[in-house]
Design a protein around this motif. Structure first.
Motif, PDB file in Angstrom:
ATOM      1  N   MET A   1       0.851  -1.193   0.000  1.00 17.27           N
ATOM      2  CA  MET A   1       0.000   0.000   0.000  1.00 17.27           C
ATOM      3  C   MET A   1       0.887   1.243   0.000  1.00 17.27           C
ATOM      4  SD  MET A   1      -3.024   0.980   2.668  1.00 17.27           S
ATOM      5  CE  MET A   1      -3.958   2.491   2.498  1.00 17.27           C
ATOM      6  N   PRO A   2       0.702   2.137  -0.976  1.00 17.27           N
ATOM      7  CA  PRO A   2       1.571   3.317  -1.045  1.00 17.27           C
ATOM      8  C   PRO A   2       1.325   4.273   0.115  1.00 17.27           C
ATOM      9  CG  PRO A   2      -0.187   3.459  -2.672  1.00 17.27           C
ATOM     10  CD  PRO A   2      -0.259   2.083  -2.087  1.00 17.27           C
ATOM     11  N   ALA A   3       2.323   5.088   0.371  1.00 17.57           N
ATOM     12  CA  ALA A   3       2.232   6.085   1.441  1.00 17.57           C
ATOM     13  C   ALA A   3       1.168   7.134   1.111  1.00 17.57           C
ATOM     14  CB  ALA A   3       3.587   6.756   1.623  1.00 17.57           C
ATOM     15  N   GLU A   4       0.756   7.847   2.127  1.00 17.91           N
ATOM     16  CA  GLU A   4      -0.148   8.970   1.911  1.00 17.91           C
ATOM     17  C   GLU A   4       0.688  10.225   1.648  1.00 17.91           C
ATOM     18  OE1 GLU A   4      -3.832  11.358   4.061  1.00 17.91           O
ATOM     19  OE2 GLU A   4      -2.987   9.559   4.980  1.00 17.91           O
ATOM     20  N   PHE A   5       0.216  11.048   0.738  1.00 15.16           N
ATOM     21  CA  PHE A   5       0.858  12.328   0.429  1.00 15.16           C
ATOM     22  C   PHE A   5       0.012  13.416   1.070  1.00 15.16           C
ATOM     23  CE2 PHE A   5       1.972  15.856  -2.532  1.00 15.16           C
ATOM     24  CZ  PHE A   5       3.343  15.865  -2.323  1.00 15.16           C
ATOM     25  N   LEU A   6       0.540  14.062   2.107  1.00  9.60           N
ATOM     26  CA  LEU A   6      -0.255  14.977   2.929  1.00  9.60           C
ATOM     27  C   LEU A   6       0.312  16.387   2.871  1.00  9.60           C
ATOM     28  CD1 LEU A   6      -2.597  15.147   5.041  1.00  9.60           C
ATOM     29  CD2 LEU A   6      -0.858  14.771   6.804  1.00  9.60           C
ATOM     30  N   LYS A   7      -0.454  17.297   2.332  1.00 10.72           N
ATOM     31  CA  LYS A   7      -0.024  18.698   2.241  1.00 10.72           C
ATOM     32  C   LYS A   7      -0.371  19.408   3.546  1.00 10.72           C
ATOM     33  CE  LYS A   7      -0.141  22.657  -0.915  1.00 10.72           C
ATOM     34  NZ  LYS A   7       1.262  22.525  -1.335  1.00 10.72           N
ATOM     35  N   ILE A   8       0.647  19.995   4.203  1.00 15.07           N
ATOM     36  CA  ILE A   8       0.458  20.729   5.452  1.00 15.07           C
ATOM     37  C   ILE A   8       1.018  22.135   5.280  1.00 15.07           C
ATOM     38  CG2 ILE A   8       1.040  20.855   7.910  1.00 15.07           C
ATOM     39  CD1 ILE A   8       1.204  17.854   8.001  1.00 15.07           C
ATOM     40  N   HIS A   9       0.279  23.115   5.773  1.00 14.97           N
ATOM     41  CA  HIS A   9       0.736  24.505   5.639  1.00 14.97           C
ATOM     42  C   HIS A   9       2.053  24.680   6.398  1.00 14.97           C
ATOM     43  CE1 HIS A   9       0.872  28.879   5.742  1.00 14.97           C
ATOM     44  NE2 HIS A   9      -0.077  28.877   4.812  1.00 14.97           N
TER      45      HIS A   9
END
Length: 205
Positions: A1-9
């Motif tokens: 399962m691929p990693a999550e790509f999480l955009k954080i300010h």
């Protein structure tokens, strides 16, 4: 399962997203995140399996690693390292900032790293990293991400980092483009304060 790509300010990290990262760290996950220098990957300092997994990704044994600890502030440091009064004053002046201080390890360093005589301490001047450590309430292990490209030693684009590591880690934080220059490393095991590696931080006593 691929990693999550999480955009954080990068300046005002969203609490809900930070908590998402904390949950992954507490479950033994590996996280890639921005610092005030280059992008890095790390895990919960108290999760031995996660530390061993991080070492496997780097292709080294846990006891032979060059991992540093990211702390929120100076209050954590005495738990894991022996700090002279002069070293503490210097760290207080330079941190948070782009410096890694090499100190004599204390006997409270986690067992998976217990063979180490020294430990690197980081307090990056980056809201995302510091908020993660603050909410976790103890340090995380950290190691810089290096590129295999001869032209650029440290990758700066989180999307490219994600493409490379998505099947090795659990989450990649997009906090904007990273830097090209790593931290300045200072040997503070004694009060001579020798610069081991010139980096982003300008060091003067």
């Amino acid at each position: 399962m691929p990693a999550e790509f999480l955009k954080i300010h990068p300046q005002t990290p969203e609490p809900r997203k930070i908590q998402q990262v904390i949950n992954i760290l507490r479950d033994g996950g590996i996280v890639i995140y921005p610092t005030d220098t280059v992008y890095a990957m790390g895990c919960d300092i108290h999760n031995a399996r996660a530390v061993e997994r991080l070492a496997r990704i780097k292709g080294i044994k846990p006891q032979k690693n060059d991992f540093s600890f990211i702390c929120f502030d100076l209050s954590h440091i005495a738990d894991y390292a022996r700090v002279s009064n002069n070293a503490f004053k210097l760290m207080k002046r330079l941190l948070p900032g782009p410096f890694t201080f090499v100190l004599e390890a204390s006997n409270r360093v986690p067992k998976v790293l217990a063979n180490r005589k020294t430990v690197g301490i980081r307090i990056p001047d980056h809201p995302i990293t510091r908020q993660i450590v603050y909410e976790l309430d103890h340090p995380i292990i950290t190691t810089s991400i290096k590129d295999e490209d001869d032209f650029m030693e440290y990758p700066t684009d989180p999307e490219i980092i994600f493409e490379r590591f998505q099947h090795q880690v659990d989450i990649v934080i997009d906090g904007g483009f990273g830097g090209l220059i790593p931290s300045t490393v200072i040997d503070a095991t004694n009060d001579d304060f020798e610069v081991i590696r010139e980096g982003a931080g300008e060091f003067t006593i």
